[in-house]
Each structure stands twice: as structure tokens, then as C-alpha cells.
Write a protein that holds these residues in place. Structure first.
Motif, short mmCIF file in Angstrom:
data_model
loop_
_atom_site.label_atom_id
_atom_site.label_comp_id
_atom_site.label_asym_id
_atom_site.label_seq_id
_atom_site.Cartn_x
_atom_site.Cartn_y
_atom_site.Cartn_z
N ALA A 72 -35.56 0.24 34.79
CA ALA A 72 -35.41 -0.90 35.41
C ALA A 72 -33.91 -1.51 35.30
CB ALA A 72 -36.41 -1.90 35.03
N GLU A 73 -33.52 -1.31 34.26
CA GLU A 73 -31.96 -1.66 34.16
C GLU A 73 -31.10 -0.80 34.77
OE1 GLU A 73 -31.37 -2.35 29.83
OE2 GLU A 73 -32.64 -4.03 29.71
N ARG A 113 -40.04 9.88 33.33
CA ARG A 113 -39.40 8.74 32.39
C ARG A 113 -39.96 9.14 31.09
NH1 ARG A 113 -41.75 4.68 30.29
NH2 ARG A 113 -43.48 4.70 31.86
N LYS A 115 -36.45 -5.35 38.03
CA LYS A 115 -37.27 -5.91 36.89
C LYS A 115 -38.27 -4.83 36.51
CE LYS A 115 -35.89 -10.22 37.05
NZ LYS A 115 -35.02 -10.78 35.82
N PHE A 116 -38.61 -4.55 35.05
CA PHE A 116 -39.48 -3.61 34.61
C PHE A 116 -40.90 -3.76 35.35
CE2 PHE A 116 -40.92 -6.80 31.77
CZ PHE A 116 -42.27 -6.40 31.47
N ILE A 127 -40.91 -1.37 38.27
CA ILE A 127 -41.33 0.21 37.64
C ILE A 127 -42.71 0.33 37.39
CG2 ILE A 127 -40.62 1.83 35.98
CD1 ILE A 127 -38.51 1.09 37.82
N GLN A 128 -43.42 -0.77 36.86
CA GLN A 128 -44.87 -0.59 36.58
C GLN A 128 -45.47 -0.59 37.78
OE1 GLN A 128 -45.46 -4.51 34.60
NE2 GLN A 128 -45.99 -3.28 32.50
N THR A 149 -37.74 3.95 28.56
CA THR A 149 -38.86 3.05 28.71
C THR A 149 -38.76 2.49 30.12
OG1 THR A 149 -37.32 1.23 27.98
CG2 THR A 149 -38.63 2.48 26.30
N GLN A 150 -39.92 1.77 30.50
CA GLN A 150 -39.76 1.10 31.73
C GLN A 150 -38.63 0.23 31.85
OE1 GLN A 150 -43.73 -0.58 32.09
NE2 GLN A 150 -44.44 1.19 33.30
N GLN A 151 -38.25 -0.83 30.86
CA GLN A 151 -37.41 -1.57 30.73
C GLN A 151 -35.87 -0.94 31.16
OE1 GLN A 151 -37.59 -4.85 30.53
NE2 GLN A 151 -35.35 -4.89 30.96
N GLN A 152 -35.68 0.42 30.33
CA GLN A 152 -34.37 1.13 30.48
C GLN A 152 -34.14 1.49 31.68
OE1 GLN A 152 -35.30 3.71 27.32
NE2 GLN A 152 -33.99 2.74 25.81
#
Length: 125
Positions: A28-29, A17, A34-35, A38-39, A23-26
Motif C-alpha cells: 500500500a505504501e 505479494r 491505505k492497506f 489492498i485487502q 505485507t499489505q501495508q508495504q
């Protein structure tokens, strides 16, 4: 208790990544979660299912085998620092990954000159 394989797979997810600047958000999407999940995957707190690992590998553009590369080496106790003062797992170091990303963003002819300069400076140290 976290299983060493889950921790290793999580580190490889984070490593890839970071390498592609996602990003974690990207991520996850792209995967449809949800991000926070991923965390948890990246820390090894949650185990990644086979189907989710398939989705993550597609989102990150790597084969599933990527997440298991160097698994045997990860099981062996690693020295704190290796030859030349490098950390045992340099690709898990955020600064090193940012440096690599920046390095490859430089045009090839300038990158070669920078590489030659770095080699001369390290020989002189």
C-alpha cells in the motif's frame, strides 16, 4: 456481487505479494494507498482500476499480464483435489507459498539434496 475477473486479479496480487514477502501495508505504501484498499483488492471486493493495476504491477515487479494468467482455467470448475492430493489452486495456499519461499532461501547445493530427499519420501508413501 464480486466479478470472477476481479477475484482472480485479487488472488494474483496476493500470490505475488506473498511470493516476494511483502505485507499489505508495504505494498500500500509503495502504491500510495491505505492497506485496507489492498485487502479489498485481494478479496475481489473492489475492482482494481487500470492505473492502479499499473502501479501495483510496478510495485510487485511483474508485467500487468501476470494478473490475468490462467484466467481461463480459473473460470472452469476446479476439482477439490488433484492428482497426488494437491489442492486445485496450490499457489493460493499460504503454507505452500511459505514453503516455496523457505525452499528457495536454502543454498542451491543443500536445496538439491532436500529436493532429492522429498522425491524419495513421496515415492515411498
Amino acid at each position: 456481487m464480486r466479478h470472477p475477473v476481479d477475484v482472480h486479479v485479487g488472488k494474483r496480487i496476493r500470490h505475488r505479494r506473498w511470493m516476494i514477502g511483502t505485507t499489505q501495508q508495504q505494498l500500500a505504501e509503495k502504491v500510495g494507498i491505505k492497506f485496507q484498499q489492498i485487502q479489498k483488492y485481494e478479496t475481489g471486493m473492489n475492482r482494481v482500476s487500470a492505473s492502479r493495476l499499473w502501479d501495483i504491477s510496478n510495485a510487485l515487479g511483474v508485467p500487468i499480464s501476470f494478473f490475468f494468467e490462467a484466467m481461463e482455467a480459473a473460470d472452469a470448475p476446479a476439482p477439490a483435489a488433484r492428482e497426488g492430493g494437491l489442492p486445485g489452486d496450490i499457489l493460493s495456499d499460504r503454507e505452500a507459498l511459505e514453503l516455496l519461499r523457505s525452499y528457495y532461501a536454502i543454498p542451491e547445493n543443500q536445496r538439491r539434496r532436500l529436493f532429492d530427499l522429498a522425491r524419495v519420501l513421496s515415492d515411498a508413501a
